[in-house]
Design a protein around this motif. Structure first.
Motif, mmCIF file in Angstrom:
data_model
loop_
_atom_site.group_PDB
_atom_site.id
_atom_site.type_symbol
_atom_site.label_atom_id
_atom_site.label_comp_id
_atom_site.label_asym_id
_atom_site.label_seq_id
_atom_site.Cartn_x
_atom_site.Cartn_y
_atom_site.Cartn_z
ATOM 1 N N GLU A 218 0.898 -1.370 0.471
ATOM 2 C CA GLU A 218 -0.068 0.321 0.522
ATOM 3 C C GLU A 218 0.675 1.380 -0.187
ATOM 4 N N GLU A 219 1.538 1.535 0.932
ATOM 5 C CA GLU A 219 2.819 2.657 0.667
ATOM 6 C C GLU A 219 3.295 2.746 -0.273
ATOM 7 N N ALA A 220 3.627 1.696 -0.757
ATOM 8 C CA ALA A 220 4.069 1.774 -2.388
ATOM 9 C C ALA A 220 3.400 1.855 -3.919
ATOM 10 N N GLY A 221 2.383 2.614 -3.387
ATOM 11 C CA GLY A 221 1.022 2.298 -4.606
ATOM 12 C C GLY A 221 0.704 1.552 -5.065
ATOM 13 N N ILE A 222 1.499 0.167 -4.299
ATOM 14 C CA ILE A 222 0.873 -1.059 -5.361
ATOM 15 C C ILE A 222 -0.889 -1.639 -5.375
ATOM 16 N N LEU B 238 5.443 -6.480 -6.171
ATOM 17 C CA LEU B 238 5.239 -6.433 -4.947
ATOM 18 C C LEU B 238 7.127 -7.340 -4.547
ATOM 19 N N LEU B 239 6.617 -8.414 -5.598
ATOM 20 C CA LEU B 239 8.448 -9.334 -5.598
ATOM 21 C C LEU B 239 9.243 -7.826 -5.710
ATOM 22 N N THR B 240 9.862 -7.142 -6.918
ATOM 23 C CA THR B 240 10.561 -5.810 -6.614
ATOM 24 C C THR B 240 11.160 -5.082 -4.969
ATOM 25 N N LEU B 241 9.665 -4.747 -4.530
ATOM 26 C CA LEU B 241 9.847 -4.322 -3.093
ATOM 27 C C LEU B 241 10.164 -5.099 -2.118
ATOM 28 N N CYS B 242 10.749 -6.621 -2.833
ATOM 29 C CA CYS B 242 11.762 -7.092 -0.919
ATOM 30 C C CYS B 242 12.888 -7.373 -2.068
ATOM 31 N N VAL B 243 12.561 -7.319 -3.645
ATOM 32 C CA VAL B 243 14.314 -6.969 -3.667
ATOM 33 C C VAL B 243 14.488 -6.221 -2.900
ATOM 34 N N LEU B 244 14.115 -4.909 -3.075
ATOM 35 C CA LEU B 244 15.174 -3.724 -2.466
ATOM 36 C C LEU B 244 14.542 -3.299 -0.603
ATOM 37 N N ILE C 47 19.205 -1.161 4.825
ATOM 38 C CA ILE C 47 18.166 -0.019 4.023
ATOM 39 C C ILE C 47 17.129 0.006 5.093
ATOM 40 N N LYS C 48 16.472 2.022 5.617
ATOM 41 C CA LYS C 48 15.237 2.312 6.287
ATOM 42 C C LYS C 48 14.293 2.094 5.412
ATOM 43 N N ALA C 49 13.245 1.473 5.779
ATOM 44 C CA ALA C 49 11.880 1.348 4.976
ATOM 45 C C ALA C 49 11.213 2.277 3.773
ATOM 46 N N ASP C 50 11.211 2.779 4.988
ATOM 47 C CA ASP C 50 10.874 4.293 3.883
ATOM 48 C C ASP C 50 10.961 4.743 2.885
ATOM 49 N N ILE C 51 13.147 4.632 2.595
ATOM 50 C CA ILE C 51 14.092 4.746 1.606
ATOM 51 C C ILE C 51 13.268 3.428 0.692
ATOM 52 N N ALA C 52 13.521 2.466 1.201
ATOM 53 C CA ALA C 52 12.950 1.312 -0.307
ATOM 54 C C ALA C 52 12.223 1.731 -0.424
ATOM 55 N N VAL C 53 10.873 1.782 0.128
ATOM 56 C CA VAL C 53 9.556 2.172 -0.226
ATOM 57 C C VAL C 53 9.278 3.389 -1.570
ATOM 58 N N ALA C 54 10.195 4.270 -0.970
ATOM 59 C CA ALA C 54 10.486 5.785 -1.848
ATOM 60 C C ALA C 54 11.184 5.344 -3.199
ATOM 61 N N ALA C 55 11.448 3.906 -3.611
ATOM 62 C CA ALA C 55 12.813 4.001 -4.427
ATOM 63 C C ALA C 55 11.855 2.780 -5.089
ATOM 64 N N ALA C 56 11.068 1.810 -4.546
ATOM 65 C CA ALA C 56 10.126 1.495 -5.245
ATOM 66 C C ALA C 56 8.513 2.046 -5.705
ATOM 67 N N ARG C 57 8.587 3.561 -5.211
ATOM 68 C CA ARG C 57 7.839 3.771 -6.013
ATOM 69 C C ARG C 57 8.424 5.029 -6.919
ATOM 70 N N ALA D 237 15.554 7.797 -5.029
ATOM 71 C CA ALA D 237 15.090 7.556 -3.913
ATOM 72 C C ALA D 237 16.323 7.900 -2.902
ATOM 73 N N ARG D 238 17.254 8.503 -2.545
ATOM 74 C CA ARG D 238 18.560 8.151 -1.886
ATOM 75 C C ARG D 238 18.419 6.948 -1.320
ATOM 76 N N TYR D 239 18.255 5.507 -2.239
ATOM 77 C CA TYR D 239 18.528 4.002 -1.884
ATOM 78 C C TYR D 239 20.048 4.212 -3.136
ATOM 79 N N ARG D 240 20.901 4.781 -1.558
ATOM 80 C CA ARG D 240 22.473 4.312 -2.302
ATOM 81 C C ARG D 240 23.081 3.534 -1.865
#
Length: 217
Positions: free
Chosen positions: A20-24, A36-42, A47-57, A85-88
């Motif tokens: 839901e947070e990632a807009g899926i 959803l699989l992409t989100l799981c890879v991230l 890494i912080k959850a909010d950054i992983a979600v931002a990267a997915a979006r 998404a600051r996923y550095r």
């Protein structure tokens, strides 16, 4: 307070899934399952959850919503989206994993993770095994996928991984998956699993702040 009342309050405060947070808009069709699989890879690295979600979006915003689109994307496109998404720190290795995973899903399942489910023949342990064959998906990624997909795939119910069960115990709720599942409707199982993990993280953060040594300013 009854357990059901406590659970309702828990869902109100923390019951938002990562999808839901990632807009899926999670449905049992190929594109959302792949997202959803992409989100799981991230989430598979520290890494912080909010950054992983931002990267997915960010990936989804530039059209990388299917394994074909992901496989065809240039490395520069992937690294650029992750960077925005600051996923550095993990951007290069994750770009590699996303591309390899997309090609794996295309080759093995013709882009449709429902074929993975069919191959597992209703065995949730086998679903997890097959998920872990996908590049970068380890035990944590497989647990997240099953937590969130249990609303779609009944054989995964109830999916409460170690983190969710720990959260339940800390809140005075039963830690046994079957007893937890009895507290909500099947449709709310993904939300309850997510809420238990979030509540556990919030409790840990509160304890860490309370135990922090006093420092002079």
């Amino acid at each position: 307070m009854s357990r059901r009342t406590a659970v309702r309050r828990l869902l109100d405060e923390y019951g938002r899934t990562h999808a839901e947070e990632a807009g899926i808009r999670l449905r049992d069709i190929p594109a959302p399952l792949y997202q959803l699989l992409t989100l799981c890879v991230l989430f598979a690295v520290r890494i912080k959850a909010d950054i992983a979600v931002a990267a997915a979006r960010e990936l989804f915003a530039v059209g990388l919503r299917t394994p074909r689109a992901m496989a065809d994307a240039s490395r520069q496109d992937l690294v650029g989206a992750l960077g925005r998404a600051r996923y550095r720190r993990y951007d290069e290795s994750t770009a590699t994993a996303l591309g390899a995973g997309a090609r794996f899903v295309l080759d093995r399942y013709r882009g449709d993770l429902r074929r993975l489910r069919e191959e597992a023949a209703g065995d949730p342990a086998r679903i997890r095994e097959l998920l872990r064959e996908i590049p970068r998906i380890g035990p944590v990624g497989a647990d997240i996928f099953c937590r969130e997909a249990q609303g779609l795939w009944p054989e995964l119910r109830p999916s409460f991984d170690r983190r969710a069960r720990h959260g339940a115990a800390g809140l005075g709720l039963p830690a046994a998956p079957e007893r937890l599942a009895a507290l909500v409707d099947d449709a709310d199982l993904p939300r309850l699993a997510a809420a238990l993990v979030r509540a556990d993280l919030a409790l840990r953060a509160h304890r860490a702040a309370s135990e922090a040594p006093l420092t002079l300013r």
